[in-house]
Write a protein that holds these residues in place. Sequence first.
Motif, PDB file in Angstrom:
ATOM      1  N   ASP A  53       0.837  -1.206   0.000  1.00  0.00           N
ATOM      2  CA  ASP A  53       0.000   0.000   0.000  1.00  0.00           C
ATOM      3  C   ASP A  53       0.869   1.254   0.000  1.00  0.00           C
ATOM      4  O   ASP A  53       0.547   2.247  -0.655  1.00  0.00           O
ATOM      5  CB  ASP A  53      -0.917   0.012   1.225  1.00  0.00           C
ATOM      6  N   GLY A  54       1.988   1.196   0.757  1.00  0.00           N
ATOM      7  CA  GLY A  54       2.901   2.336   0.815  1.00  0.00           C
ATOM      8  C   GLY A  54       3.554   2.624  -0.518  1.00  0.00           C
ATOM      9  O   GLY A  54       3.708   3.798  -0.909  1.00  0.00           O
ATOM     10  N   LEU A  55       3.965   1.583  -1.222  1.00  0.00           N
ATOM     11  CA  LEU A  55       4.529   1.779  -2.565  1.00  0.00           C
ATOM     12  C   LEU A  55       3.544   2.531  -3.455  1.00  0.00           C
ATOM     13  O   LEU A  55       3.909   3.477  -4.164  1.00  0.00           O
ATOM     14  CB  LEU A  55       4.861   0.433  -3.206  1.00  0.00           C
ATOM     15  N   ALA A  56       2.295   2.086  -3.429  1.00  0.00           N
ATOM     16  CA  ALA A  56       1.275   2.710  -4.270  1.00  0.00           C
ATOM     17  C   ALA A  56       1.005   4.147  -3.849  1.00  0.00           C
ATOM     18  O   ALA A  56       0.895   5.051  -4.694  1.00  0.00           O
ATOM     19  CB  ALA A  56      -0.008   1.888  -4.214  1.00  0.00           C
ATOM     20  N   THR A  57       0.901   4.382  -2.543  1.00  0.00           N
ATOM     21  CA  THR A  57       0.627   5.734  -2.041  1.00  0.00           C
ATOM     22  C   THR A  57       1.706   6.725  -2.472  1.00  0.00           C
ATOM     23  O   THR A  57       1.406   7.863  -2.846  1.00  0.00           O
ATOM     24  CB  THR A  57       0.540   5.720  -0.499  1.00  0.00           C
ATOM     25  N   LEU A  58       2.963   6.282  -2.439  1.00  0.00           N
ATOM     26  CA  LEU A  58       4.081   7.172  -2.744  1.00  0.00           C
ATOM     27  C   LEU A  58       4.428   7.202  -4.231  1.00  0.00           C
ATOM     28  O   LEU A  58       5.258   8.015  -4.652  1.00  0.00           O
ATOM     29  CB  LEU A  58       5.314   6.754  -1.938  1.00  0.00           C
ATOM     30  N   GLY A  59       3.824   6.338  -5.017  1.00  0.00           N
ATOM     31  CA  GLY A  59       4.130   6.317  -6.443  1.00  0.00           C
ATOM     32  C   GLY A  59       5.507   5.756  -6.749  1.00  0.00           C
ATOM     33  O   GLY A  59       6.100   6.073  -7.785  1.00  0.00           O
ATOM     34  N   ILE A  60       6.032   4.914  -5.851  1.00  0.00           N
ATOM     35  CA  ILE A  60       7.331   4.284  -6.088  1.00  0.00           C
ATOM     36  C   ILE A  60       7.113   3.097  -7.014  1.00  0.00           C
ATOM     37  O   ILE A  60       6.338   2.195  -6.711  1.00  0.00           O
ATOM     38  CB  ILE A  60       7.962   3.819  -4.758  1.00  0.00           C
ATOM     39  N   ASP A  61       7.790   3.097  -8.154  1.00  0.00           N
ATOM     40  CA  ASP A  61       7.581   2.024  -9.121  1.00  0.00           C
ATOM     41  C   ASP A  61       8.870   1.711  -9.864  1.00  0.00           C
ATOM     42  O   ASP A  61       9.952   2.179  -9.496  1.00  0.00           O
ATOM     43  CB  ASP A  61       6.439   2.367 -10.086  1.00  0.00           C
ATOM     44  N   GLU A  62       8.739   0.943 -10.942  1.00  0.00           N
ATOM     45  CA  GLU A  62       9.915   0.474 -11.672  1.00  0.00           C
ATOM     46  C   GLU A  62      10.455   1.484 -12.677  1.00  0.00           C
ATOM     47  O   GLU A  62      11.481   1.232 -13.315  1.00  0.00           O
ATOM     48  CB  GLU A  62       9.579  -0.840 -12.408  1.00  0.00           C
ATOM     49  N   THR A  63       9.812   2.635 -12.831  1.00  0.00           N
ATOM     50  CA  THR A  63      10.211   3.555 -13.896  1.00  0.00           C
ATOM     51  C   THR A  63      11.526   4.269 -13.633  1.00  0.00           C
ATOM     52  O   THR A  63      12.146   4.782 -14.561  1.00  0.00           O
ATOM     53  CB  THR A  63       9.114   4.606 -14.147  1.00  0.00           C
ATOM     54  N   ILE A  65      14.513   5.945 -10.325  1.00  0.00           N
ATOM     55  CA  ILE A  65      14.800   6.389  -8.961  1.00  0.00           C
ATOM     56  C   ILE A  65      13.819   7.485  -8.559  1.00  0.00           C
ATOM     57  O   ILE A  65      13.635   8.463  -9.293  1.00  0.00           O
ATOM     58  CB  ILE A  65      16.246   6.919  -8.875  1.00  0.00           C
ATOM     59  N   PRO A  66      13.174   7.355  -7.402  1.00  0.00           N
ATOM     60  CA  PRO A  66      12.211   8.378  -6.985  1.00  0.00           C
ATOM     61  C   PRO A  66      12.853   9.734  -6.748  1.00  0.00           C
ATOM     62  O   PRO A  66      13.991   9.823  -6.258  1.00  0.00           O
ATOM     63  CB  PRO A  66      11.650   7.810  -5.673  1.00  0.00           C
ATOM     64  N   ASN A  67      12.115  10.761  -7.088  1.00  0.00           N
ATOM     65  CA  ASN A  67      12.500  12.133  -6.787  1.00  0.00           C
ATOM     66  C   ASN A  67      11.992  12.451  -5.379  1.00  0.00           C
ATOM     67  O   ASN A  67      10.796  12.422  -5.128  1.00  0.00           O
ATOM     68  CB  ASN A  67      11.876  13.076  -7.819  1.00  0.00           C
ATOM     69  N   PHE A  68      12.915  12.742  -4.452  1.00  0.00           N
ATOM     70  CA  PHE A  68      12.525  12.939  -3.051  1.00  0.00           C
ATOM     71  C   PHE A  68      11.500  14.054  -2.896  1.00  0.00           C
ATOM     72  O   PHE A  68      10.567  13.947  -2.100  1.00  0.00           O
ATOM     73  CB  PHE A  68      13.745  13.257  -2.188  1.00  0.00           C
ATOM     74  N   GLU A  69      11.673  15.129  -3.646  1.00  0.00           N
ATOM     75  CA  GLU A  69      10.767  16.273  -3.509  1.00  0.00           C
ATOM     76  C   GLU A  69       9.331  15.871  -3.843  1.00  0.00           C
ATOM     77  O   GLU A  69       8.392  16.204  -3.094  1.00  0.00           O
ATOM     78  CB  GLU A  69      11.223  17.414  -4.420  1.00  0.00           C
ATOM     79  N   ARG A  70       9.157  15.149  -4.923  1.00  0.00           N
ATOM     80  CA  ARG A  70       7.807  14.714  -5.318  1.00  0.00           C
ATOM     81  C   ARG A  70       7.269  13.655  -4.353  1.00  0.00           C
ATOM     82  O   ARG A  70       6.093  13.683  -3.965  1.00  0.00           O
ATOM     83  CB  ARG A  70       7.838  14.163  -6.738  1.00  0.00           C
ATOM     84  N   MET A  71       8.126  12.704  -3.989  1.00  0.00           N
ATOM     85  CA  MET A  71       7.705  11.647  -3.079  1.00  0.00           C
ATOM     86  C   MET A  71       7.300  12.219  -1.722  1.00  0.00           C
ATOM     87  O   MET A  71       6.330  11.771  -1.105  1.00  0.00           O
ATOM     88  CB  MET A  71       8.852  10.639  -2.913  1.00  0.00           C
ATOM     89  N   ASN A  72       8.034  13.225  -1.254  1.00  0.00           N
ATOM     90  CA  ASN A  72       7.759  13.807   0.055  1.00  0.00           C
ATOM     91  C   ASN A  72       6.411  14.516   0.121  1.00  0.00           C
ATOM     92  O   ASN A  72       5.803  14.597   1.197  1.00  0.00           O
ATOM     93  CB  ASN A  72       8.873  14.785   0.455  1.00  0.00           C
ATOM     94  N   GLU A  73       5.935  15.031  -0.983  1.00  0.00           N
ATOM     95  CA  GLU A  73       4.616  15.660  -0.983  1.00  0.00           C
ATOM     96  C   GLU A  73       3.560  14.654  -0.551  1.00  0.00           C
ATOM     97  O   GLU A  73       2.658  14.964   0.235  1.00  0.00           O
ATOM     98  CB  GLU A  73       4.291  16.204  -2.383  1.00  0.00           C
ATOM     99  N   ARG A  74       3.664  13.428  -1.040  1.00  0.00           N
ATOM    100  CA  ARG A  74       2.709  12.371  -0.687  1.00  0.00           C
ATOM    101  C   ARG A  74       2.957  11.849   0.723  1.00  0.00           C
ATOM    102  O   ARG A  74       2.009  11.558   1.464  1.00  0.00           O
ATOM    103  CB  ARG A  74       2.806  11.233  -1.702  1.00  0.00           C
ATOM    104  N   LEU A  75       4.225  11.707   1.086  1.00  0.00           N
ATOM    105  CA  LEU A  75       4.558  11.165   2.402  1.00  0.00           C
ATOM    106  C   LEU A  75       4.125  12.115   3.518  1.00  0.00           C
ATOM    107  O   LEU A  75       3.594  11.682   4.551  1.00  0.00           O
ATOM    108  CB  LEU A  75       6.064  10.894   2.478  1.00  0.00           C
ATOM    109  N   ARG A  76       4.331  13.406   3.324  1.00  0.00           N
ATOM    110  CA  ARG A  76       3.906  14.386   4.345  1.00  0.00           C
ATOM    111  C   ARG A  76       2.393  14.330   4.541  1.00  0.00           C
ATOM    112  O   ARG A  76       1.895  14.431   5.668  1.00  0.00           O
ATOM    113  CB  ARG A  76       4.330  15.793   3.932  1.00  0.00           C
ATOM    114  N   ARG A  77       1.651  14.191   3.441  1.00  0.00           N
ATOM    115  CA  ARG A  77       0.183  14.118   3.560  1.00  0.00           C
ATOM    116  C   ARG A  77      -0.243  12.867   4.325  1.00  0.00           C
ATOM    117  O   ARG A  77      -1.236  12.889   5.058  1.00  0.00           O
ATOM    118  CB  ARG A  77      -0.464  14.128   2.164  1.00  0.00           C
ATOM    119  N   ALA A  78       0.509  11.788   4.166  1.00  0.00           N
ATOM    120  CA  ALA A  78       0.128  10.516   4.786  1.00  0.00           C
ATOM    121  C   ALA A  78       0.386  10.502   6.285  1.00  0.00           C
ATOM    122  O   ALA A  78      -0.500  10.160   7.082  1.00  0.00           O
ATOM    123  CB  ALA A  78       0.875   9.361   4.118  1.00  0.00           C
ATOM    124  N   THR A  79       1.603  10.881   6.700  1.00  0.00           N
ATOM    125  CA  THR A  79       1.966  10.740   8.121  1.00  0.00           C
ATOM    126  C   THR A  79       2.830  11.871   8.660  1.00  0.00           C
ATOM    127  O   THR A  79       3.273  11.815   9.809  1.00  0.00           O
ATOM    128  CB  THR A  79       2.732   9.416   8.350  1.00  0.00           C
TER     129      THR A  79
END
Length: 291
Positions: A53-63, A65-79
Amino acid sequence: MMGHAVLSAQTIEQCIIPQNWDHYTKEDHETWSILFQRQLSALKGHVAQEYLDGLATLGIDETGIPNFERMNERLRRATGWEVVAVPGLIASRPFFEMLASRRFPAGTFIRTRAQLDYLEEPDIFHDVFGHVPLLTNPAYADYMNEYGRLGLEAIDNKGVKFLARLNWYTIEFGLIRKPEGIRIYGAGIVSSFGEAKYAVEDASAHHLAFDFERVMRTGYYIDDFQASYFVIDRFEQLFDLLEGLDGPALFGNLREKSTLSPFEILPEDKVLRRGSAEYWREFPVTKPKLK
């Protein structure tokens, strides 16, 4: 200790660096894709749903390396957590301070193709793929936050090695019991192709019900698969154990007790699976000292 903690004098400001996501090469992103796809395949049917569920929420996938700035927008909203880039190993105090302020330190480099199966220092795949998805789960996120608070007390009360063991057997190599069976949640297993297969396909290791003091007294080896895994029933169980805990009293009590081997089963242990120990038949007598 957890992925990036070492003993030296550093401040948080000295530890945090830019991710410089634009500097990753095409090969870097392809390496991430290879690691992601094969690891997700190895984890299928064996990893906790909260992790997926966390992978999906953060948009982490096979495409790539995640961009921390974009990933953090989702992570901050979650917790309310965020990932901060660090150059590698950092000192224990800023490490725990980061966790206590809901910041997770992650390395920025990615392993080479020759290191797909193993490397000594945690890279961005271990840190982000392994650790970050569960930070979207409120109970687990609260546990990590409380772990940071207790870590600061451990530094001042000679308790860091006990917190390292707690980290080892929960955050890195923890298992959780679900109605459908025992599932993986620890980042060290989640991000390791070899350990993921060993933990779910090899019957060598013991599965023991999680016991707080037992875990803090149990040593470990950093260079091989586990002889014992400790199994929790829910993520709230971990936070409940740490909330408001008196660190100085806890560490003082633990220092008076002996270190336990990860191979042994105690009479009071609740054994969920007694391991065959087949993997350990030729355990070398020159094995380094327990941590």
